[in-house]
Scaffold this motif. Structure first.
Motif, PDB file in Angstrom:
ATOM      1  N   ASP A  81       0.840  -1.193   0.000  1.00 23.89           N
ATOM      2  CA  ASP A  81       0.000   0.000   0.000  1.00 23.89           C
ATOM      3  C   ASP A  81       0.876   1.244   0.000  1.00 23.89           C
ATOM      4  OD1 ASP A  81      -2.729   1.240   0.307  1.00 23.89           O
ATOM      5  OD2 ASP A  81      -1.783   2.023   2.126  1.00 23.89           O
ATOM      6  N   GLN A 290     -10.585   0.763   5.219  1.00 22.01           N
ATOM      7  CA  GLN A 290      -9.399   1.465   4.697  1.00 22.01           C
ATOM      8  C   GLN A 290      -8.233   1.453   5.690  1.00 22.01           C
ATOM      9  OE1 GLN A 290     -10.383   5.260   2.850  1.00 22.01           O
ATOM     10  NE2 GLN A 290      -8.242   5.700   2.443  1.00 22.01           N
ATOM     11  N   ASN A 305      -6.367   5.781  -0.469  1.00 26.53           N
ATOM     12  CA  ASN A 305      -7.718   5.768  -1.029  1.00 26.53           C
ATOM     13  C   ASN A 305      -7.693   5.114  -2.401  1.00 26.53           C
ATOM     14  OD1 ASN A 305     -10.298   6.235  -1.904  1.00 26.53           O
ATOM     15  ND2 ASN A 305     -10.187   8.454  -1.769  1.00 26.53           N
ATOM     16  N   ARG A 306      -8.426   4.013  -2.555  1.00 25.80           N
ATOM     17  CA  ARG A 306      -8.474   3.309  -3.838  1.00 25.80           C
ATOM     18  C   ARG A 306      -9.683   3.711  -4.675  1.00 25.80           C
ATOM     19  NH1 ARG A 306      -4.366  -0.685  -4.045  1.00 25.80           N
ATOM     20  NH2 ARG A 306      -3.007  -0.184  -2.299  1.00 25.80           N
ATOM     21  N   ASN A 312     -11.963   0.188  -0.869  1.00 24.24           N
ATOM     22  CA  ASN A 312     -11.423   0.660   0.405  1.00 24.24           C
ATOM     23  C   ASN A 312     -11.889  -0.194   1.591  1.00 24.24           C
ATOM     24  OD1 ASN A 312      -9.856   2.818  -0.557  1.00 24.24           O
ATOM     25  ND2 ASN A 312     -11.639   4.151  -0.662  1.00 24.24           N
ATOM     26  N   TYR A 314     -14.883  -0.903   2.913  1.00 26.61           N
ATOM     27  CA  TYR A 314     -15.898  -0.377   3.818  1.00 26.61           C
ATOM     28  C   TYR A 314     -17.153  -1.244   3.833  1.00 26.61           C
ATOM     29  CZ  TYR A 314     -13.513   4.028   4.846  1.00 26.61           C
ATOM     30  OH  TYR A 314     -12.631   4.976   5.307  1.00 26.61           O
TER      31      TYR A 314
END
Length: 322
Positions: A81, A290, A305-306, A312, A314
């Motif tokens: 990441d 995230q 943030n993707r 992310n 969620y």
């Protein structure tokens, strides 16, 4: 007596000199006098127009990541990441550097054309665009710069400032990536002992392609914190743990909806159960909302943030095993 031909040659030489001089003196455009101090952003134009070895540094870090990925149990998602963030920031900086070079050349060409036209600006159609980033495209940039001297200076100043900001961000992201690598290297003995404890298992057939360890973890977490709307595990072709049967996604909502209320509580419970029982279940890392919690470098850490609820995490808890 000067002939028309010699006059044209003299004018052409002067235009050429003006082009070079303008490109060199660009930081002084729009100042009160030629001797006035250049605006800080414009003065930085030449100094920040080239890649200062950032690409080479990033390649070296990538080689370290590949080596660590093999030695530390595979799929270092937390590290990758940081790698993704550095790559994205570096690319933005490089794109702006190229735009900056093109802007400098375009302004110089406009100045030379203006000189050839006895000081009058060339006629270029003004193009407006709601997207500020599109102002960096050649067509919009040319039209914008052609309006007036103040407009040219303002556009170049913004471009320089954007590039400087992107450069600083890229440096910060690469510094973070180096820190992540350093942290993993400092925990080498501990991580290798962890990897040795959980010897890699082979993908299976007849169990949906998941490894026995992942199947045990899935069934246990489902029993203790489920039921879930759906649990997705193997994903053929995925280069990370989903592709090798070592990861499952525990969905807490459907249709890409953001988890709230009881759905968020269910995700919190599943993530915490996996972390609490990581040793007995062989959990490698957990991603939720995230954030990532990697057993090789414990503690929650925010991720890049993707661009979406599912990307992310969620709406689901991702759990990988060794």
């Amino acid at each position: 007596m000067e002939t028309p031909a010699s006059a044209r040659r003299r004018r052409g030489r002067r235009a050429g000199l003006a082009l070079v001089a303008f490109a060199t003196a660009l930081p002084f455009i729009g100042t009160a006098t030629p001797s006035a101090a250049a605006p800080p952003a414009l003065a930085a134009l030449s100094a920040y127009a080239a890649d200062p070895g950032d690409s080479k540094k990033f390649q070296q870090l990538n080689r370290q990541i590949e080596k660590l990925d093999k030695e530390y149990g595979g799929d270092l998602a937390k590290l990758k990441d940081a790698q993704y963030a550095a790559r994205k920031s570096l690319q933005k900086s490089q794109d702006l550097q190229q735009d900056l070079l093109e802007a400098r050349d375009l302004v110089a060409q406009l100045a030379a054309t203006q000189y050839m036209m006895n000081g009058e600006d060339p006629t270029v159609t003004f193009v407006t665009d709601a997207n500020p980033s599109d102002l960096l495209s050649n067509a919009t940039l040319v039209s914008h710069l052609a309006q007036n001297k103040a407009g040219r200076v303002k556009q170049i100043q913004k471009l320089v400032q954007d590039e400087l900001q992107a450069r600083r961000q890229a440096e910060q992201k690469m510094a973070q990536l180096k820190k992540e690598i350093k942290d993993l290297l400092s925990r080498k003995a501990e991580i290798k002992a962890l990897v040795k404890r959980y010897k890699p298992e082979s993908p299976s057939i007849g169990m949906g392609g998941v490894t026995p360890r992942m199947l045990r973890a899935k069934n246990t977490i489902d029993l203790e914190t489920g039921p879930f709307p759906v649990i997705g595990c193997t994903r053929p072709g995925d280069p990370q743990d989903h592709g090798t049967g070592r990861a499952c996604d525990f969905m807490v909502t459907t249709g890409g909806a953001m988890a709230t209320g009881s759905a968020q509580s269910k995700g919190d419970a599943a993530a915490q159960y996996a972390i609490t029982h990581a040793r007995s279940l062989g959990i490698k890392y957990v991603i939720w909302r995230q954030r990532i919690y990697d057993m090789r470098s414990p503690g929650w850490r925010m991720m890049e943030n993707r661009g979406g609820t599912t990307a992310n995490h969620y709406d689901h808890v991702h759990i990988s095993v060794f």
